[in-house]
Design a protein around this motif. Structure first.
Motif, PDB file in Angstrom:
ATOM      1  N   LEU A 223       0.929  -1.137   0.123  1.00 41.49           N
ATOM      2  CA  LEU A 223      -0.298  -0.066  -0.003  1.00 41.49           C
ATOM      3  C   LEU A 223       0.844   1.274  -0.128  1.00 41.49           C
ATOM      4  O   LEU A 223       1.578   1.300   0.790  1.00 41.49           O
ATOM      5  N   MET A 224       1.088   1.908  -1.043  1.00 40.33           N
ATOM      6  CA  MET A 224       2.018   3.174  -1.247  1.00 40.33           C
ATOM      7  C   MET A 224       1.076   4.213  -0.611  1.00 40.33           C
ATOM      8  O   MET A 224       0.504   5.177  -1.325  1.00 40.33           O
ATOM      9  N   ALA A 225       1.366   4.066   0.925  1.00 42.92           N
ATOM     10  CA  ALA A 225       0.453   5.286   1.417  1.00 42.92           C
ATOM     11  C   ALA A 225       1.234   5.879   2.574  1.00 42.92           C
ATOM     12  O   ALA A 225       1.833   4.974   3.358  1.00 42.92           O
ATOM     13  N   PRO A 226       1.318   7.106   3.006  1.00 43.72           N
ATOM     14  CA  PRO A 226       0.448   8.047   2.065  1.00 43.72           C
ATOM     15  C   PRO A 226       1.592   8.588   1.076  1.00 43.72           C
ATOM     16  O   PRO A 226       2.687   8.599   1.440  1.00 43.72           O
ATOM     17  N   VAL A 227       0.879   8.921   0.093  1.00 48.50           N
ATOM     18  CA  VAL A 227       1.792   9.743  -0.939  1.00 48.50           C
ATOM     19  C   VAL A 227       1.616  11.391  -0.344  1.00 48.50           C
ATOM     20  O   VAL A 227       0.508  11.637  -0.325  1.00 48.50           O
ATOM     21  N   ILE A 228       2.655  11.956  -0.031  1.00 54.15           N
ATOM     22  CA  ILE A 228       2.391  13.207   0.677  1.00 54.15           C
ATOM     23  C   ILE A 228       2.783  14.300  -0.201  1.00 54.15           C
ATOM     24  O   ILE A 228       3.745  14.337  -0.753  1.00 54.15           O
ATOM     25  N   PRO A 229       1.711  15.370  -0.665  1.00 57.02           N
ATOM     26  CA  PRO A 229       1.842  16.220  -1.493  1.00 57.02           C
ATOM     27  C   PRO A 229       2.877  17.161  -0.984  1.00 57.02           C
ATOM     28  O   PRO A 229       3.389  17.439   0.099  1.00 57.02           O
ATOM     29  N   PHE A 230       3.712  17.509  -2.308  1.00 55.01           N
ATOM     30  CA  PHE A 230       4.981  18.357  -2.300  1.00 55.01           C
ATOM     31  C   PHE A 230       6.238  17.825  -1.455  1.00 55.01           C
ATOM     32  O   PHE A 230       7.309  18.466  -1.432  1.00 55.01           O
ATOM     33  N   LEU A 231       5.964  16.893  -0.660  1.00 51.98           N
ATOM     34  CA  LEU A 231       7.027  16.223   0.179  1.00 51.98           C
ATOM     35  C   LEU A 231       7.471  14.797  -0.484  1.00 51.98           C
ATOM     36  O   LEU A 231       8.608  14.334  -0.367  1.00 51.98           O
ATOM     37  N   ALA A 246       8.918  -2.917  -6.780  1.00 52.32           N
ATOM     38  CA  ALA A 246       9.040  -4.081  -7.854  1.00 52.32           C
ATOM     39  C   ALA A 246      10.177  -4.877  -7.495  1.00 52.32           C
ATOM     40  O   ALA A 246      10.029  -5.980  -7.461  1.00 52.32           O
ATOM     41  N   ALA A 247      11.457  -4.401  -7.011  1.00 53.24           N
ATOM     42  CA  ALA A 247      12.515  -4.953  -6.733  1.00 53.24           C
ATOM     43  C   ALA A 247      12.389  -5.826  -5.534  1.00 53.24           C
ATOM     44  O   ALA A 247      13.162  -6.967  -5.444  1.00 53.24           O
ATOM     45  N   ALA A 248      11.538  -5.633  -4.525  1.00 50.95           N
ATOM     46  CA  ALA A 248      11.053  -6.485  -3.435  1.00 50.95           C
ATOM     47  C   ALA A 248      10.202  -7.564  -3.826  1.00 50.95           C
ATOM     48  O   ALA A 248       9.910  -8.297  -3.189  1.00 50.95           O
ATOM     49  N   GLY A 249       9.793  -7.624  -4.898  1.00 54.02           N
ATOM     50  CA  GLY A 249       8.877  -8.621  -5.454  1.00 54.02           C
ATOM     51  C   GLY A 249       7.363  -8.600  -5.023  1.00 54.02           C
ATOM     52  O   GLY A 249       6.484  -9.475  -5.148  1.00 54.02           O
ATOM     53  N   ALA A 250       6.961  -7.366  -4.702  1.00 50.91           N
ATOM     54  CA  ALA A 250       5.606  -7.039  -4.598  1.00 50.91           C
ATOM     55  C   ALA A 250       4.388  -7.586  -5.665  1.00 50.91           C
ATOM     56  O   ALA A 250       4.931  -7.432  -6.624  1.00 50.91           O
ATOM     57  N   THR A 251       3.299  -8.205  -5.024  1.00 50.91           N
ATOM     58  CA  THR A 251       2.494  -8.509  -5.925  1.00 50.91           C
ATOM     59  C   THR A 251       1.598  -7.638  -6.546  1.00 50.91           C
ATOM     60  O   THR A 251       0.988  -7.601  -7.430  1.00 50.91           O
ATOM     61  N   SER A 252       1.566  -6.452  -6.023  1.00 48.52           N
ATOM     62  CA  SER A 252       0.768  -5.251  -6.007  1.00 48.52           C
ATOM     63  C   SER A 252       1.243  -3.942  -5.609  1.00 48.52           C
ATOM     64  O   SER A 252       2.012  -4.056  -4.613  1.00 48.52           O
ATOM     65  N   VAL A 253       0.780  -2.877  -6.098  1.00 48.33           N
ATOM     66  CA  VAL A 253       1.074  -1.521  -5.442  1.00 48.33           C
ATOM     67  C   VAL A 253      -0.054  -0.666  -5.502  1.00 48.33           C
ATOM     68  O   VAL A 253      -0.513  -0.432  -6.606  1.00 48.33           O
ATOM     69  N   THR A 254      -0.596  -0.272  -4.616  1.00 49.61           N
ATOM     70  CA  THR A 254      -1.690   0.528  -4.457  1.00 49.61           C
ATOM     71  C   THR A 254      -1.471   1.748  -3.876  1.00 49.61           C
ATOM     72  O   THR A 254      -1.275   1.996  -2.835  1.00 49.61           O
ATOM     73  N   PRO A 255      -1.579   3.161  -4.672  1.00 46.18           N
ATOM     74  CA  PRO A 255      -1.310   4.429  -4.060  1.00 46.18           C
ATOM     75  C   PRO A 255      -2.471   5.091  -3.296  1.00 46.18           C
ATOM     76  O   PRO A 255      -3.589   4.773  -3.650  1.00 46.18           O
ATOM     77  N   GLU A 311       5.243  -0.305 -15.752  1.00 45.54           N
ATOM     78  CA  GLU A 311       6.757  -0.394 -16.780  1.00 45.54           C
ATOM     79  C   GLU A 311       7.620  -1.282 -15.820  1.00 45.54           C
ATOM     80  O   GLU A 311       8.530  -1.953 -16.274  1.00 45.54           O
ATOM     81  N   PHE A 312       7.555  -1.393 -14.410  1.00 44.16           N
ATOM     82  CA  PHE A 312       8.108  -2.233 -13.698  1.00 44.16           C
ATOM     83  C   PHE A 312       7.843  -3.779 -13.438  1.00 44.16           C
ATOM     84  O   PHE A 312       8.381  -4.184 -12.696  1.00 44.16           O
ATOM     85  N   GLY A 313       6.632  -3.977 -13.947  1.00 38.12           N
ATOM     86  CA  GLY A 313       6.243  -5.201 -13.924  1.00 38.12           C
ATOM     87  C   GLY A 313       5.425  -5.780 -12.779  1.00 38.12           C
ATOM     88  O   GLY A 313       5.493  -6.616 -12.268  1.00 38.12           O
ATOM     89  N   ILE A 314       4.791  -4.804 -12.033  1.00 32.97           N
ATOM     90  CA  ILE A 314       3.867  -5.114 -10.882  1.00 32.97           C
ATOM     91  C   ILE A 314       2.356  -4.826 -11.503  1.00 32.97           C
ATOM     92  O   ILE A 314       2.133  -3.897 -12.084  1.00 32.97           O
TER      93      ILE A 314
END
Ligand code: SF4
Length: 350
Positions: A223-231, A246-255, A311-314
């Motif tokens: 879970l790509m959280a949180p994406v912090i605006p401007f930072l 991707a390099a860690a082999g995650a099966t999904s990424v959800t922002p 692009e990275f295959g996730i």
């Protein structure tokens, strides 16, 4: 403090406030790990909670063995829940931890009851069940064992590397039921991590968890959280994060873009004024309409992260190909497309 809505009712009629004091054991520990933290041990009345119907969450039942979280993320949306106990949503949330010491036995009983239909149970959705307290109280092994014994599907979201301790149990559970593990990594920037998530393991250590889970056959999403605006939303930062995921082999990424509900908002804005005062007005404008960033901004982030994931295959598209690419990325990160900064698309955020 108000414990009566949490604690098992052992009071005699008319005891009122006396019950509140009698139901709680308060402890502190001298070890450096628990310096400044107070634990309030309670015997909870119930452990399986139903998520209110109006919630945006994609699950209906949750288990939360702790209240408060020493991971101390400045933006944590669960801060407000501490007010229900008359505790404060700032330092109090980070350092006054409620421990439901009877969580495993309560859950075991609940899963065995005739009324329970074996629905999915989500954990780590309010506060982190693998925060530091878990190293001492060890509630999760009993909880996972109960779920395994009843073949009850469940998922865990965490920032805690302590989950590795329970890998064998998770593996056993995955043999009999559906087990989902997700690790939360919103960014890999070390400076941002140190100030905004001061009590958490570093993003690198969390990605090690993803790697280990995947290697042991339990798929692990991020879970790509949180994406912090401007930072934390610069195109280079997004690219570096998705690349590492991707390099860690995650099966999904959800922002998921930062949201600032009451309780978290005041604490975050205080932190922002201290560390990045020049951003205060931009934040006030961005979150002028409430807890969420504007839809166009959220969509932009989601689109960009999905592009990078592809692009990275996730991701869900072309699962076979994606898995192959993610595996290759894990085994040989140098095989990934170009390094941060070389992305073909620059996302204009504000
Ligand atoms: S780890 Fe999760 S629950 Fe704990 S403080 Fe951070 S965001 Fe909140």
């Amino acid at each position: 403090m108000r414990w009566d809505n949490l604690a098992e009712n052992t009071a005699k009629p008319g005891e009122g406030a006396l019950f509140a004091a009698a139901a709680v054991t308060t402890r502190t520990f001298d070890t450096p790990e628990f310096k400044g933290i107070t634990f309030h041990e309670i015997r909870a009345r119930s452990i399986v909670n139903r998520v209110p119907g109006a919630s945006r969450m994609p699950f209906e039942w949750t288990v939360n063995p702790y209240r408060g979280c020493s991971h101390a993320c400045v933006y944590c949306f669960a801060r407000k829940t501490h007010t229900y106990l008359d505790l404060d949503t700032g330092i109090g949330f980070d350092s006054q931890i409620v421990v439901k010491v009877n969580a495993p036995e309560l859950l075991s009983r609940h899963l065995a009851s005739r009324q329970w239909q074996g629905q999915h149970i989500a954990m780590g959705t309010n506060v982190d069940c693998y925060q530091r307290a878990e190293g001492r109280y060890r509630l999760m092994p009993g909880i996972i064992a109960a779920l395994r014994d009843h073949a009850n599907p469940f998922s865990i979201l965490t920032k805690g590397t302590l989950i590795m301790r329970d890998l064998d149990l998770l593996r056993q559970a995955a043999e009999v039921t559906e087990v989902g593990v997700s690790v939360s990594v919103g960014f890999t920037d070390p400076e941002l991590w140190r100030t905004v998530e001061p009590g958490t393991p570093s993003p690198e250590r969390r990605l090690d968890v993803v790697r280990a889970m995947t290697d042991s056959g339990i798929g692990c999403g991020v879970l790509m959280a949180p994406v912090i605006p401007f930072l934390g939303d610069h195109p280079d930062q997004l690219r570096a994060t998705v690349r590492a995921v991707a390099a860690a082999g995650a099966t999904s990424v959800t922002p998921l873009v930062l949201h600032l509900r009451p309780g978290a908002r005041e604490w975050f804005m205080r932190w922002l004024a201290q560390h990045h005062p020049h951003l205060v007005h931009r934040y006030e404008r961005m979150y002028a309409d409430g807890a969420y960033a504007p839809t166009w901004y959220q969509r932009g982030i989601t689109r960009r992260v999905h592009e990078l994931a592809a692009e990275f295959g996730i991701g869900p598209a072309d699962r076979g190909g994606a898995r192959r690419t993610a595996r290759t990325a894990r085994d040989d990160p140098a095989s990934l497309p170009d390094a941060p900064g070389a992305g073909p698309t620059q996302l204009s955020l504000l």
